[in-house]
Design a protein around this motif. Structure first.
Motif, PDB file in Angstrom:
ATOM      1  N   PRO A  48      -7.436   3.178  -7.929  1.00  0.00           N
ATOM      2  CA  PRO A  48      -6.031   3.480  -7.690  1.00  0.00           C
ATOM      3  C   PRO A  48      -5.575   4.707  -8.483  1.00  0.00           C
ATOM      4  CG  PRO A  48      -6.307   1.175  -8.352  1.00  0.00           C
ATOM      5  CD  PRO A  48      -7.605   1.861  -8.584  1.00  0.00           C
ATOM      6  N   THR A  53      -7.141   3.736 -14.830  1.00  0.00           N
ATOM      7  CA  THR A  53      -8.365   3.957 -14.055  1.00  0.00           C
ATOM      8  C   THR A  53      -8.782   5.413 -14.098  1.00  0.00           C
ATOM      9  OG1 THR A  53      -7.784   2.137 -12.579  1.00  0.00           O
ATOM     10  CG2 THR A  53      -9.417   3.694 -11.784  1.00  0.00           C
ATOM     11  N   GLN A  70     -10.359  -1.518 -13.220  1.00  0.00           N
ATOM     12  CA  GLN A  70     -10.029  -1.599 -11.800  1.00  0.00           C
ATOM     13  C   GLN A  70      -8.635  -1.080 -11.453  1.00  0.00           C
ATOM     14  OE1 GLN A  70     -10.156  -5.576  -9.985  1.00  0.00           O
ATOM     15  NE2 GLN A  70     -11.270  -4.684  -8.271  1.00  0.00           N
ATOM     16  N   GLY A  71      -7.722  -1.045 -12.400  1.00  0.00           N
ATOM     17  CA  GLY A  71      -6.372  -0.577 -12.101  1.00  0.00           C
ATOM     18  C   GLY A  71      -5.511  -0.648 -13.340  1.00  0.00           C
ATOM     19  N   TRP A  74      -4.696  -5.727 -12.922  1.00  0.00           N
ATOM     20  CA  TRP A  74      -5.787  -6.302 -12.149  1.00  0.00           C
ATOM     21  C   TRP A  74      -6.100  -7.712 -12.644  1.00  0.00           C
ATOM     22  CZ3 TRP A  74     -10.479  -7.080 -14.931  1.00  0.00           C
ATOM     23  CH2 TRP A  74     -10.568  -6.401 -16.154  1.00  0.00           C
ATOM     24  N   ASN A 318       0.228  -2.488  -8.070  1.00  0.00           N
ATOM     25  CA  ASN A 318       0.065  -1.185  -8.720  1.00  0.00           C
ATOM     26  C   ASN A 318       0.915  -0.131  -8.003  1.00  0.00           C
ATOM     27  OD1 ASN A 318      -2.474  -1.040 -10.866  1.00  0.00           O
ATOM     28  ND2 ASN A 318      -2.634  -2.735  -9.409  1.00  0.00           N
ATOM     29  N   TYR A 323      -3.474  -5.126  -5.149  1.00  0.00           N
ATOM     30  CA  TYR A 323      -4.675  -5.955  -5.057  1.00  0.00           C
ATOM     31  C   TYR A 323      -4.269  -7.383  -4.703  1.00  0.00           C
ATOM     32  CZ  TYR A 323      -7.775  -2.559  -7.422  1.00  0.00           C
ATOM     33  OH  TYR A 323      -8.528  -1.466  -7.748  1.00  0.00           O
ATOM     34  N   ALA A 418     -12.911   1.190  -6.194  1.00  0.00           N
ATOM     35  CA  ALA A 418     -11.875   0.236  -6.571  1.00  0.00           C
ATOM     36  C   ALA A 418     -12.268  -1.192  -6.203  1.00  0.00           C
ATOM     37  CB  ALA A 418     -10.551   0.605  -5.895  1.00  0.00           C
ATOM     38  N   THR A 430      -2.566  -0.294   0.713  1.00  0.00           N
ATOM     39  CA  THR A 430      -1.793   0.843   0.231  1.00  0.00           C
ATOM     40  C   THR A 430      -0.550   1.002   1.097  1.00  0.00           C
ATOM     41  OG1 THR A 430      -2.885   2.537   1.598  1.00  0.00           O
ATOM     42  CG2 THR A 430      -3.907   1.993  -0.523  1.00  0.00           C
ATOM     43  N   GLY A 452      -0.120   5.513  -6.726  1.00  0.00           N
ATOM     44  CA  GLY A 452      -1.079   4.416  -6.661  1.00  0.00           C
ATOM     45  C   GLY A 452      -1.956   4.463  -5.431  1.00  0.00           C
TER      46      GLY A 452
END
Length: 490
Positions: A48, A53, A70-71, A74, A318, A323, A418, A430, A452
């Motif tokens: 993202p 990240t 991962q973000g 997360w 995010n 997620y 991701a 997204t 993001g």
């Protein structure tokens, strides 16, 4: 002998804002650096498009499937908890200030960042070089530092023990939170106060770098994080050039600490880069994709305490990406079915057969690492389905056929990275242009700007390198900078 390097990471450093600021004569320092080297307006960040990240990818030179961050928010499946690196005051309070602070200051470096990758700070030490990190969130290095609780945080974080130390390069600060000899001798200023995030601001980081210059103590690499652009642009995107002008004044102060710009570039190579862009969000209610409305009748996990036996799904927002972590059989299929109904969701993707399945409406695409066709960045893939879903196409050039990306640059590597950053089922969504996701307690930017997503507006950042030529990179990426720095310093 190679020049020392100063890398300035400007949060939300966007090419279109830089262009407008230059046309208005608002950024003389950045203009000077551009004229003394090369500039790219197509440097691609990772996904993202969130700072934690991106920072991990910049210092390791790897996508998230290798480094594991991962973000910004997360789900840590083995520990059955949500990780939040301090995004959204309500969300942080709901999860727990101490937990989020510990994740942001300690765990991201010591446990979340994979031990299978090395940072640029670790690599330089192995090669007999030195480095510094000012306010960079991912800074794992050869030295150990004790953490401190500045000001009123002694009360707010009373239940948090800082017995564990955190690693970093030879010189390292995270605002006023690291207890080091360098910081102890640093004179107090307003930029160190609670009202300026205890030093997590541009002025603090520039002051620290200027001090190294004036004391002739610059290491081989100095990484400087400048967050103020992001803070302000979220609220007032129409004032982007004026906001960047304030950042530019700090950079000018740094150049002046050498005795002027010419002397600065004689001594050092400057790299200026962004971590992500931002997209303007509509002011209307419909600009927020209301996630709870999509999950009526399903049990969404509470951020404070995940209950895998009774919860259906963990949702980690995010901003312009989200997620979804299914906890039970059948939940992934139901989640995909519900999200596909919303036209404001731009890209919907999940893991499948070691690769990625992407959907939008009736359009489908599957891709996986393979050997059939290269993308324009040189990575090999196997693909099935409709490339137009992601504004990509097969292109022939110089006798070679490859996949060229449009509005979603480097999508294959970024989306794969991701989804495969952590084990277990996960769905990525997204938001379409002008929209972001809404969940209770998380930040909302209606009428402002957010980021993001995979879209070019969130993904392209500016890149300036002094003493360099445009030919160095045809298609620069954030993940290329670590190897570039190591080449220049050896």
């Amino acid at each position: 002998m190679s020049k020392k390097i100063i890398l300035l990471l400007i949060d939300s450093f966007m090419p279109h804002v830089l262009q407008e600021a230059r046309e208005k004569g608002l950024v003389p320092a950045l203009s000077f650096l551009m004229e003394k080297g090369a500039y790219w307006d197509n440097c691609v960040t990772v996904f993202p498009t969130m700072s934690a990240t991106v920072d991990a990818s910049l210092v390791t030179g790897e996508y998230p499937e290798k480094h594991g961050v991962q973000g910004l928010i997360w789900y840590h499946r083995p520990e059955e908890r949500v990780v939040n690196y301090i995004n959204g005051s309500k969300s942080v309070w709901r999860i727990g200030v101490s937990k989020c602070t510990k994740d942001a200051l300690i765990e991201v470096n010591e446990t979340h960042l994979s031990q299978d990758v090395t940072t640029v700070f670790e690599e330089l030490t192995r090669r007999g070089k030195t480095s510094a990190s000012f306010n960079f969130s991912v800074h794992r290095g050869p030295c150990r530092y004790r953490l401190r609780k500045p000001g009123i945080l002694k009360l707010i974080l009373a239940g948090l023990s800082f017995e564990r130390m955190v690693s970093g390069p030879e010189i390292c600060t995270i605002g006023r939170f690291i207890d080091s000899e360098f910081l102890r001798s640093f004179p107090w200023k307003w930029s160190h106060s609670i009202f300026q995030k205890y030093g997590l601001n541009d002025w603090f980081a520039i002051d620290a770098t200027c001090r190294l210059v004036k004391e002739n103590k610059l290491p081989d690499l100095t990484v400087v994080y400048l967050p103020n652009m992001d803070y302000a642009y979220h609220r007032k995107p129409d004032q982007g050039p004026q906001i960047l002008a304030k950042v530019d004044r700090g950079i000018q102060r740094l150049l002046d600490s050498f005795g002027g710009g010419e002397e600065a570039i004689r001594q050092c190579r400057f790299i200026v880069v962004g971590d992500h862009g931002q997209t303007k969000i509509g002011a209307e209610v419909e600009a927020n994709i209301d996630i709870p409305q999509h999950f009526v009748g399903m049990k969404m996990a509470e951020m404070k305490e995940i209950k895998p036996d009774s919860d259906d799904v963990v949702i980690c927002n995010n901003e312009r990406m989200c997620y979804f972590y299914p906890l039970k059989e059948g939940v992934q299929e139901e989640t995909i079915k519900r999200l596909l109904r919303d036209s404001r969701i731009d890209v919907l993707a999940w893991k499948e057969r070691g690769g990625v399945r992407v959907r939008r409406g009736e359009q489908e695409l599957f891709f996986a690492p393979g050997n059939k066709i290269a993308d324009e960045y040189g990575r090999m893939w196997n693909t099935e389905g409709d490339l137009s879903l992601i504004d990509a196409r097969q292109k022939e050039e110089g006798g070679s056929v490859f996949i060229a990306f449009g509005d979603y640059p480097d999508l294959f590597s970024r989306l794969y990275g991701a989804l495969y950053a952590r084990e277990g089922d996960v769905i990525v969504a997204t938001a379409a242009h002008g929209c972001e996701f809404f969940t209770p307690d998380d930040p909302v930017h209606r009428g402002g700007a957010s980021h993001g997503s995979l879209h070019a507006l969130d993904s392209f950042v500016g890149l300036i390198i002094t003493g360099e030529t445009k030919e160095r990179f045809a298609r620069p990426r954030i993940v290329d900078l670590k190897s570039y720095i190591l080449q220049q310093l050896t």
